[in-house]
Design a protein around this motif. Structure first.
Motif, PDB file in Angstrom:
ATOM      1  N   ILE A 273     -14.282 -32.156 -12.180  1.00 12.05           N
ATOM      2  CA  ILE A 273     -13.582 -32.382 -10.916  1.00 12.05           C
ATOM      3  C   ILE A 273     -14.431 -33.202  -9.934  1.00 12.05           C
ATOM      4  O   ILE A 273     -13.936 -34.181  -9.355  1.00 12.05           O
ATOM      5  N   PRO A 274     -15.717 -32.873  -9.708  1.00  6.87           N
ATOM      6  CA  PRO A 274     -16.514 -33.731  -8.814  1.00  6.87           C
ATOM      7  C   PRO A 274     -16.610 -35.165  -9.311  1.00  6.87           C
ATOM      8  O   PRO A 274     -16.613 -36.111  -8.505  1.00  6.87           O
ATOM      9  N   LYS A 277     -13.297 -36.965  -8.600  1.00  9.74           N
ATOM     10  CA  LYS A 277     -13.216 -37.262  -7.172  1.00  9.74           C
ATOM     11  C   LYS A 277     -14.138 -38.420  -6.809  1.00  9.74           C
ATOM     12  O   LYS A 277     -13.761 -39.317  -6.044  1.00  9.74           O
ATOM     13  N   GLU A 278     -15.335 -38.401  -7.357  1.00  8.67           N
ATOM     14  CA  GLU A 278     -16.282 -39.491  -7.100  1.00  8.67           C
ATOM     15  C   GLU A 278     -15.709 -40.824  -7.560  1.00  8.67           C
ATOM     16  O   GLU A 278     -15.856 -41.848  -6.876  1.00  8.67           O
ATOM     17  N   THR A 282      -6.567 -40.365  -9.063  1.00 11.43           N
ATOM     18  CA  THR A 282      -5.620 -39.439  -8.455  1.00 11.43           C
ATOM     19  C   THR A 282      -5.197 -38.333  -9.414  1.00 11.43           C
ATOM     20  O   THR A 282      -4.802 -37.255  -8.985  1.00 11.43           O
ATOM     21  N   CYS A 325      -8.400 -28.234  -9.790  1.00 14.04           N
ATOM     22  CA  CYS A 325      -8.016 -29.648  -9.675  1.00 14.04           C
ATOM     23  C   CYS A 325      -7.125 -29.846  -8.463  1.00 14.04           C
ATOM     24  O   CYS A 325      -7.337 -30.761  -7.643  1.00 14.04           O
ATOM     25  N   ASN A 328      -8.661 -29.700  -5.106  1.00 17.10           N
ATOM     26  CA  ASN A 328      -9.487 -30.880  -4.846  1.00 17.10           C
ATOM     27  C   ASN A 328      -8.676 -32.170  -4.862  1.00 17.10           C
ATOM     28  O   ASN A 328      -9.247 -33.260  -4.947  1.00 17.10           O
ATOM     29  N   ILE A 330      -6.406 -33.377  -7.060  1.00 20.98           N
ATOM     30  CA  ILE A 330      -6.270 -34.067  -8.344  1.00 20.98           C
ATOM     31  C   ILE A 330      -5.076 -33.489  -9.099  1.00 20.98           C
ATOM     32  O   ILE A 330      -4.988 -32.278  -9.311  1.00 20.98           O
ATOM     33  N   GLN A 602     -14.918 -47.253  -9.265  1.00 24.71           N
ATOM     34  CA  GLN A 602     -14.856 -46.491  -8.023  1.00 24.71           C
ATOM     35  C   GLN A 602     -14.231 -47.328  -6.912  1.00 24.71           C
ATOM     36  O   GLN A 602     -13.328 -46.863  -6.196  1.00 24.71           O
TER      37      GLN A 602
END
Length: 728
Positions: A273-274, A277-278, A282, A325, A328, A330, A602
């Motif tokens: 998950i991190p 997100k990084e 989506t 998810c 956060n 996602i 990114q």
């Protein structure tokens, strides 16, 4: 004789033999019969255990006991005190609960979702005579079986001990008091001729063990407490106008422990998950997470369509992963496989000794590509089963979407078959009307019950209306993978730049049909296996040119109309093909080339989500315009994206040769200042950082590319450049 039927596990209607039965006509009261192999004596007590009602007589040495209640004027509930050679236990007889065993079966057929709320192993609590009794109600569909028993640790896996009752519609049922979550079980079936079949896992089981037992496990779906209400509410929007960038991954091979073990669901929540997100994605899309016996199938040969695989933890652990998810931001999409199923003996194949789930004719019921069975899409019970198996993931597991695998193989009778190897439909054609009908119903059920979710088709042909509503004759999917775009553009990119001018149309052809469907541009797992090379090594040239080609291609992908999907590893330019038995090449991130690719993805995701022109008019012709699609000599493509209001244009130009172009004139729609917002050739991405002539440009009144105004810049080699108007 009855005792022979009992010893041979051949009793099909135990409710007519066991429990309280009315005495023969002319006699008052009831008699009680039970079958407890190995028991020495049996006392009958009231259901609360406070009153002894009598001691049963053993009428057969093998464990058949009877007791007459001539003065009883109605049925009553009871329990047994059973004495064995070395122990004494208390047993609540399951055969006194006829109505409880049948509970819910009548409503099951009214709505697909009722199947997973009724069939399988359901934890229930009943109250009789003021006593609350917890247990498990088992129900399995096997209409051609001559006998079915539920077996497990609770009865020593002995098919004689818990014969199930056959309903008129072909379900076999039994409520077993005293059982709870965690009980292992299977079904022992006999075919129509009385031959014992291999023990079968529960088709509607919610959890299962791995090899060698493959046992189903009773699971409580109500225990987990979700914390994703805000996420679910936020998803009640138009997905067509939403930024969707999907990270496709195989759970077992994304990252592993040093000893080679896969991460668990909870560990993946902490690690994945991190990272997602990084990277700015989506959604994630998981290759099939449904239970499957062979890891090498990547999940595409499932046997447990209602259960997350236990390879990575419990079903609650999977719920936790999805929940985290969502908390956060996602979304979670699952691959779902209704196209075929494996022939493993504990699975659905010849489930009751007949082709219960599959087409009987191998020209329809056997898949030559995957050596697996094909569901009988025309049989109502199979259709209910499949649609229920889709809805359960949206209901109990809160997933946000389902990508249906191998849709093309479902639509056509002659898929991957030669003449004479398939049977035409009633009109003499090759369309499978039954599969088409099923897919339409599946989509209608999903969007009716879970409008915040989405369905996606992997469909590789030109079948019309895959992502069009069913009321217009379409299949009803929300999206379709753009396999044509993927194939054409990758073939173009594999060419040496000197030859690309002869294949220019491969990059532009997709816009001819871009609005026929709601497309997702997909660079999936299938493109980096089986000798196809990694995405990086598909690219021609030396080390720098390979990386530059991939960066330019990724830029072009994000500029093109359609939602985005990339398989894991592409985001940092993995060099090796994907291997499901090992983790990604994370060690590559010590090198600038791979750091640069990761940084580019990114930034592409960040730009994509921040610029509505790049996503909210994906399926509206006003959202895209070619500025120049004919410069084949230089392999240059120039285009413009606009938002749903026709405003905030983004200008994109791609140069797919190593040749730079000084003073390249680019048409723009209005006067004012324009700024480069992303350049795949930037030094931050391991590019050459070729001088564009500045990062901001003033538009002149020189008409160009069909626009009244233009800017002039230097085009870098093997690069895609994004430009935006920033003001007057």
């Amino acid at each position: 004789m009855l005792i022979d039927d009992l010893n041979n596990a051949s009793l099909a209607r135990p409710f007519e033999t066991f429990g309280l039965q009315k005495n023969p006509e002319g006699q008052n009261g009831f008699f009680l019969r039970t079958w407890l192999p190995g028991a020495i004596s049996v006392d009958v007590k009231s259901i609360d255990g406070k009153k002894k009602l009598g001691t049963m007589a053993r009428v057969e040495e093998d464990g058949l006991f009877e007791l007459n209640f001539p003065n009883a004027d109605k049925e009553f509930n009871y329990l047994f005190d059973v004495q064995y050679q070395d122990s004494k236990i208390q047993v609540i007889d399951p055969y006194q609960f006829r109505n409880e065993a049948y509970a819910g079966l009548s409503t099951m057929r009214n709505e697909a979702a009722n199947l997973y709320r009724t069939m399988g192993a359901q934890l229930v609590e009943i109250e009789v005579e003021g006593v609350k009794i917890k247990g498990v109600r088992f129900a399995v569909y096997a209409p051609s079986a001559s006998n079915v028993s539920v077996i497990g640790d609770f009865n020593f896996w002995d098919g004689r001990r818990h014969p199930m009752q056959r309903s008129l519609m072909g379900e076999w049922v039994l409520f077993v008091p005293g059982l709870g979550e965690g009980e292992r079980y299977k079904y022992e079936l006999k075919d129509p001729f009385g031959n014992r079949l291999p023990h079968k896992a529960d088709p509607v089981g919610f959890y299962a063990e791995q090899y060698p037992s493959f046992a189903s496990v009773v699971y409580d779906q109500t225990r987990y407490k979700w914390n994703d209400a805000a996420w679910v509410e936020s998803q009640k929007n138009d997905k067509l106008k939403q930024a969707i960038s999907i990270y496709e991954l195989h759970f077992a091979s994304w990252k592993r422990h040093e000893n080679g073990d896969s991460l668990s669901y909870r560990e993946m929540a902490d690690e994945l998950i991190p990272y997602v997100k990084e990277m700015g994605y989506t959604h994630i899309e998981l290759l099939p997470i449904m239970e499957h016996p062979f890891s090498g199938s990547w999940g595409y040969q499932p046997v447990g369509l209602f259960s997350p695989t236990s390879r990575f933890g419990t079903a609650d652990d999977f719920k936790y992963f999805v929940d985290q998810c969502h908390q956060n931001g996602i979304g979670v999409i699952l691959d779902w496989v209704p196209a075929h199923f494996p022939s493993d003996s504990h699975g659905l194949a010849r489930f009751d000794g007949t082709p219960l789930y599959e087409y009987e004719d191998p020209r329809r019921g056997w898949h030559p590509d995957w050596n697996s069975y094909i569901y009988d899409f025309g049989r109502d019970t199979v259709r209910q089963f499949l649609v229920a198996s889709a809805l359960v993931w949206l209901d109990y597991y809160h997933v946000d979407g389902l990508r249906v695998d191998a849709v093309a193989s479902m639509l056509y009778w002659d898929y991957s078959r030669k003449a004479g190897e398939w049977v035409p439909n009633v009109d003499g054609g090759n369309h499978n009307y039954e599969a088409i009908s099923l897919l339409r119903w599946f989509n209608e059920e999903v969007y009716k019950n879970y409008p915040q979710c989405m369905t996606i088709a992997e469909e590789s042909t030109a079948f019309a209306g895959v992502s069009r509503p069913t009321y217009t004759g379409g299949l009803g999917f929300g999206f379709k993978w753009n396999m044509g775009w993927m194939h054409d553009t990758i073939e173009y990119m594999k060419k040496d730049p000197i030859y690309r001018k002869y294949h220019h149309s491969e990059m532009t052809f997709s816009m001819i049909y871009a609005y026929d469907e709601n497309f997702i541009l997909s660079i999936s797992h299938d493109e980096v296996v089986h000798g196809k090379l990694s995405m990086l090594y598909k690219m021609p040239g030396d080390e720098w040119q390979q990386a530059a080609n991939l960066r330019a291609y990724m830029g072009y992908m994000y500029a093109h109309p359609g939602k985005k999907l990339n398989f894991m590893g592409t985001e940092f330019a993995q060099t090796a093909e994907w291997n499901h038995d090992s983790q990604l090449q994370w060690w590559l991130l010590q090198f600038d080339k791979h750091k640069g690719q990761k940084k580019l993805i990114q930034d592409l995701n960040a730009m994509y989500k921040s610029e509505p022109a790049l996503y909210n008019a994906d399926y509206d012709k006003s959202g895209f315009m070619w500025l120049d699609h004919s410069d084949y000599q230089n392999s240059i493509f120039a285009l413009m994206r606009r938002d749903a209001n026709g405003e905030n244009p983004i200008i994109v130009v791609s140069n797919f040769t190593p040749t730079t172009h000084e003073q390249y004139r680019l048409g723009v729609p209005t006067t004012g200042k324009y700024k480069v917002i992303l350049n795949t050739d930037s030094k931050y991405y391991w590019g050459s950082d070729y001088d564009l002539g500045g990062l901001e440009f003033e538009a002149s009144d020189v008409s160009w590319h069909g626009q009244y105004h233009s800017i002039v810049l230097n085009l870098p080699p093997l690069a895609t450049v994004f430009i935006k108007r920033i003001g007057d």
